[in-house]
Design a protein around this motif. Structure first.
Motif, short mmCIF file in Angstrom:
data_model
loop_
_atom_site.label_atom_id
_atom_site.label_comp_id
_atom_site.label_asym_id
_atom_site.label_seq_id
_atom_site.Cartn_x
_atom_site.Cartn_y
_atom_site.Cartn_z
N PRO A 289 26.22 27.23 103.33
CA PRO A 289 26.85 28.61 102.20
C PRO A 289 25.99 29.58 102.21
O PRO A 289 26.20 30.59 102.19
CB PRO A 289 27.06 28.04 100.71
CG PRO A 289 26.95 26.20 100.93
CD PRO A 289 25.85 26.32 102.50
N THR A 292 27.29 31.02 105.52
CA THR A 292 28.33 31.57 105.43
C THR A 292 28.84 32.83 105.27
O THR A 292 29.05 33.54 105.17
CB THR A 292 29.14 30.40 105.58
OG1 THR A 292 28.87 30.30 104.36
CG2 THR A 292 29.67 29.44 106.19
N VAL A 293 27.75 33.20 103.52
CA VAL A 293 28.48 33.70 102.87
C VAL A 293 27.71 35.24 103.62
O VAL A 293 28.71 36.04 103.06
CB VAL A 293 27.64 33.74 101.38
CG1 VAL A 293 27.31 34.65 100.42
CG2 VAL A 293 28.26 32.77 100.60
N LEU A 296 30.47 36.10 105.91
CA LEU A 296 31.86 36.68 105.13
C LEU A 296 31.67 37.69 104.54
O LEU A 296 32.36 38.33 104.98
CB LEU A 296 31.90 35.92 104.15
CG LEU A 296 32.01 34.30 104.33
CD1 LEU A 296 32.51 33.13 103.20
CD2 LEU A 296 33.97 34.41 105.36
N SER A 297 30.46 38.41 104.04
CA SER A 297 30.01 39.45 103.43
C SER A 297 30.04 40.72 104.57
O SER A 297 31.04 41.44 104.20
CB SER A 297 28.93 39.55 102.44
OG SER A 297 28.00 38.53 102.37
N PHE A 326 39.41 33.56 108.17
CA PHE A 326 38.83 33.55 106.85
C PHE A 326 38.87 32.19 106.10
O PHE A 326 36.95 32.16 105.21
CB PHE A 326 38.88 34.68 106.41
CG PHE A 326 38.13 35.65 105.18
CD1 PHE A 326 37.15 36.16 106.08
CD2 PHE A 326 38.20 35.05 104.12
CE1 PHE A 326 36.50 37.11 105.26
CE2 PHE A 326 37.22 35.70 103.00
CZ PHE A 326 36.46 36.81 103.84
N VAL A 327 39.91 31.57 105.64
CA VAL A 327 40.20 30.65 104.52
C VAL A 327 39.30 30.22 104.67
O VAL A 327 39.27 28.96 104.03
CB VAL A 327 41.89 31.14 104.14
CG1 VAL A 327 41.62 29.54 103.15
CG2 VAL A 327 42.37 32.16 103.29
N ALA A 330 35.05 30.06 104.05
CA ALA A 330 35.56 30.53 103.21
C ALA A 330 35.21 29.26 102.17
O ALA A 330 34.95 28.66 101.19
CB ALA A 330 36.44 31.56 102.64
N SER A 333 33.17 26.90 102.40
CA SER A 333 32.04 27.03 102.08
C SER A 333 31.92 26.20 100.93
O SER A 333 31.13 25.87 99.78
CB SER A 333 31.19 28.48 102.73
OG SER A 333 31.84 28.59 104.00
N LEU A 334 32.94 27.07 99.99
CA LEU A 334 33.16 26.81 98.47
C LEU A 334 32.82 25.19 98.04
O LEU A 334 32.00 25.20 97.35
CB LEU A 334 34.51 27.38 98.37
CG LEU A 334 34.95 28.75 98.29
CD1 LEU A 334 35.92 28.76 97.10
CD2 LEU A 334 33.60 28.89 96.80
N SER A 351 34.55 19.16 105.00
CA SER A 351 34.06 20.83 104.68
C SER A 351 33.64 21.33 106.04
O SER A 351 33.57 22.24 106.44
CB SER A 351 32.73 20.81 103.76
OG SER A 351 31.81 20.53 103.26
#
Ligand code: SF4
Ligand code: SF4
Ligand code: SF4
Lengths: 444, 308
Positions: A289, A292-293, A296-297, A326-327, A330, A333-334, A351
């Motif tokens: 995460p 990935t965070v 994504l940012s 994207f989904v 994301a 990672s969630l 995941s």
């Protein structure tokens, strides 16, 4: 260093049913490769002057090498971030990387129109440092060599310990007239063994420098794989065409690499009927995460900066693919943010698959889906084209299966089982093993 | 304490790496500006003068000995091989005349061939220097003896000019070379410009062509779209166009004045300047890894004595 017994060979037969199924897929693929060399690329593929790069480049090279980044990602973790507890995973990760890159190189040779001219890469007067492809090509060649060197200890160990059963079996199987005489063969094999014995400690001494090279090179060429499309500013859809392509590709390969290492371990535990390495896996999973965070940012920040958010939400063809990508990343990672999921093989599998799919889709989006050369051009791979790629992937799996049986690659189950039973004790052991453990443990 | 500093160092190294990549993106936005050389050779194609006879196409095939030319290609219905009508540029066609028809009144011919860009994307991306731009003439030429057939030039060219011989076992890239080694060498003019019966193709230096183009725009403002296509597109091209219809309708893409190759090269250069960043990355990582190894080894000795 006594790392050898960290790993073990996989017991069992090589020539199983799945072996032959894979083999026939490989052969079919190679039949089409043959056709390509005789009749030209147009005879087997749907590529055109508008879409000069098809799935061979998009999947085998751009995506395949990212999927092969398990070795890279785990090496960063083990050697740079000093998490030696992941060391047992590294050999199988490197093996997959080796096959991934080797076969990417192979598909490049299928894809190149004039491969016999490739020697020009080694002629300084022909070097073209402005070209991202020049950089990718040299780095990938160098990295493949490094991967082989990194894997060499496994081969040397097994030569060292080998009683040459298989060789002898082959000898016995051969007709006596063709078979070499037993004595000379034994002498020769003994020489190979001594050579291996001589080479191993020497290699071990310098190995770390190659390992680090094996971290530097992917950092360079994975970002350059993104740079490749920088120039296509009129063809690549603005959702993906950005100056951040190199950074995005680099981050992308790291999270794909960790996720693949997880998937690979789960799949091989499952199919070789070994216990899941849940401790290591959940540790790896907790790192994903973070990457990935950031990824994504950067994606969102960059879209906002270039006023493309509306285009991303528009709901048309391109935005659909963008949203899917994207989904997936994301969402995957969630799931990993939840501690319980990180400790369940099933959730880890779900995941990690989502993240790999999303990450791979990103690369497809950049190389093919978001690429529009102008009116009137269409591309969808042909059957033969797909079969060549499938054949190459099958060869990769085949090679993996053979190698884990021939060489000590997979984490040693005896050692590992002991860890498992102790549960918490294992963690302690891992901590004791380092002079100053607290900061590393805290990072978890 | 040592550990903390190492971690900080790591963070620093990571941040520098990411910063560099991000910096590349930022740098690309700052324009360095490209030097346009108006002494280079080029052509001015005036679509309003073109009569669509395709003499240029056949002359081009004649001088280049391209297969599929009038005397080479045999279509099924064309036993004598007298007919050749390619629908697009291809591995056997370096130039092409097309007709764009909006209505009976509004139509235009257009000629496609290499634009001979001032800052050619194809040259910028070719990994083995098979695409080159000649210093003085500015001609963008292709050398099949070094080309590896990666087709990156096709990806990069915004005008989709380089074409690949998909049907051949020994393929090559095909594109207009301004008759560099054929008609230009022999007669000092490109074959297509030489044979054009309507004077629609003017061969010459870029500065003369530009002057001429602007003169024509001034002389007959109603006849033309008031724009010289190629003057600024993608950093400027040596092949220029005049037309009576919007250029994007004629299949000439709208391209920003900044050369795409400038953008990508700036990022690449920021990351790889003098190869300092990769070397720095390598030595930093070596430092960390060797240190980690040492620690690990000492622990190995402590905990696993007798393990050989
Ligand atoms: S038009 Fe295309 S092929 Fe011609 S010089 Fe420009 S980039 Fe190269
Ligand atoms: S196809 Fe040939 S000319 Fe084009 S970029 Fe590749 S090597 Fe260069
Ligand atoms: S300049 Fe020569 S090669 Fe180019 S289109 Fe004209 S005739 Fe063909």
């Amino acid at each position: 260093m006594g790392h050898s017994e960290e790993y073990q060979k996989l017991e069992g037969k090589i020539f199983t049913k799945s072996f032959f199924i894979l083999l026939s897929v490989v052969l079919l693929g190679f039949y089409f490769v043959g056709v390509r060399y005789v009749k030209g690329i147009g005879a087997v593929s749907n590529m055109s002057d508008g879409y000069p790069w098809g799935i061979w480049i998009t999947y085998d090279v751009a995506t395949g090498t990212a999927i092969a980044c398990g070795g890279y990602a785990v090496a960063i973790l083990v050697y740079i971030r000093n998490r030696m507890q992941y060391h047992p995973m590294i050999r199988s990760a490197i093996l997959t990387s080796m096959f991934g890159y080797g076969l990417a190189g192979f598909s490049v040779m299928v894809d190149l129109g004039r491969p016999w001219n490739a020697y020009n890469f080694f002629i300084p007067s022909k070097w073209q440092a402005n070209s991202a492809m020049f950089e990718v090509a040299l780095c990938v060649m160098a990295y493949s060599t490094v991967l082989i060197l990194e894997f060499l200890p496994a081969i040397l160990t097994s030569i060292e310990q080998s009683k040459w059963d298989r060789m002898n079996a082959i000898r016995n199987w051969l007709h006596p007239r063709f078979a070499p005489d037993k004595k000379t063969m034994e002498d020769k094999l003994e020489m190979v063994r001594l050579g291996a014995l001589w080479l191993k400690p020497r290699l071990n001494k310098v190995l770390i420098f190659f390992i680090v090279l094996g971290i530097t090179l992917p950092t360079m060429h994975q970002s350059s794989l993104g740079s490749l499309l920088l120039i296509a500013s009129t063809k690549l859809h603005p959702l993906w065409h950005t100056g951040f392509l190199p950074l995005l590709f680099l981050l992308n390969c790291i999270f794909i690499g960790y996720s693949i290492a997880i998937l690979e371990s789960i799949i091989s535990s499952y199919s070789f009927k070994r216990p899941f390495e849940i401790e290591e896996l959940s540790g790896l999973a907790s790192l994903i995460p973070f990457v990935t965070v950031i990824w994504l940012s950067v994606v969102i920040g960059d879209l906002a900066h270039r006023n493309q958010i509306a285009a991303a939400l528009k709901g048309d063809f391109y935005s659909g693919w963008f949203m899917t990508e994207f989904v997936l990343v994301a969402g995957g990672s969630l799931i990993l943010f939840v501690k319980k999921c990180r400790r369940s093989a099933r959730w880890l599998f779900i995941s990690a698959s989502m993240i790999v799919l999303g990450g791979a889709l990103y690369r497809f989006n950049v190389y093919l889906i978001g690429f529009n050369p102008g009116q009137g051009w269409k591309y969808f791979p042909s059957f033969a084209e797909i079969m060549i790629t499938v054949g190459i992937v099958a060869l990769e799996i085949l090679g993996y299966k053979v190698f884990v049986a021939l060489f000590p690659v997979l984490p040693n189950m005896d050692l590992h089982g002991a860890h498992k039973k102790k549960g918490h004790a294992k963690k302690h052991k891992g901590e004791q093993s380092k002079p100053l453990p607290q900061s590393e443990a805290a990072a978890h | 304490m040592k550990k903390t500093s190492r971690r900080d160092f790591l963070k620093l190294a990571g941040a520098t790496g990411a910063g560099l990549l991000a910096c590349g993106a930022g740098n690309a936005l700052a324009n360095e500006g490209l030097q346009v050389n108006n002494e280079e050779l080029g052509m001015l194609y005036d679509a309003t003068k073109c009569v669509g006879c395709k003499a240029c196409m056949s002359a081009c095939k004649r001088v280049n000995h391209d297969y599929g030319s009038l005397s080479y290609e045999k279509a099924k219905f064309d036993e004598d091989g007298l007919w050749d009508a390619p629908s697009d540029l291809s591995g056997s066609t370096r130039t092409l005349i097309k007709l764009f028809k909006e209505s009976e009144q509004r139509w235009s011919y257009v000629k496609y061939s290499c634009m001979h860009c001032q800052k050619p994307s194809c040259v910028s991306v070719c990994p083995v220097s098979a695409m080159t731009k000649e210093k003085v003439s500015g001609i963008v030429d292709y050398n099949k003896n070094t080309c590896i057939g990666c087709r990156y030039c096709q990806i990069a060219c915004p005008y989709n000019i380089p074409k690949f011989q998909w049907e051949k076992a020994v393929p090559q890239i095909v594109k207009c070379d301004l008759c560099k080694s054929t008609n230009l060498r022999e007669k000092g003019i490109s074959a297509c410009a030489e044979v054009c019966p309507a004077g629609a193709i003017k061969f010459g230096k870029r500065k003369d062509l530009l002057d001429e183009a602007h003169q024509r725009l001034k002389d007959a403002p109603d006849k033309y779209v008031q724009h010289v296509y190629g003057e600024h597109e993608g950093g400027g091209t040596n092949h220029l166009y005049l037309a009576s219809m919007p250029f994007n309708k004629l299949g000439l893409p709208e391209i920003k004045p900044e050369a795409p190759a400038e953008f990508s090269e700036k990022i690449q250069h920021t990351i790889y300047k003098g190869f300092i960043a990769p070397v720095a990355l390598y030595s930093t990582l070596c430092f960390i890894a060797v240190k980690n190894m040492k620690k690990h080894e000492s622990h190995d000795d402590d905990h696993k004595k007798g393990d050989k």
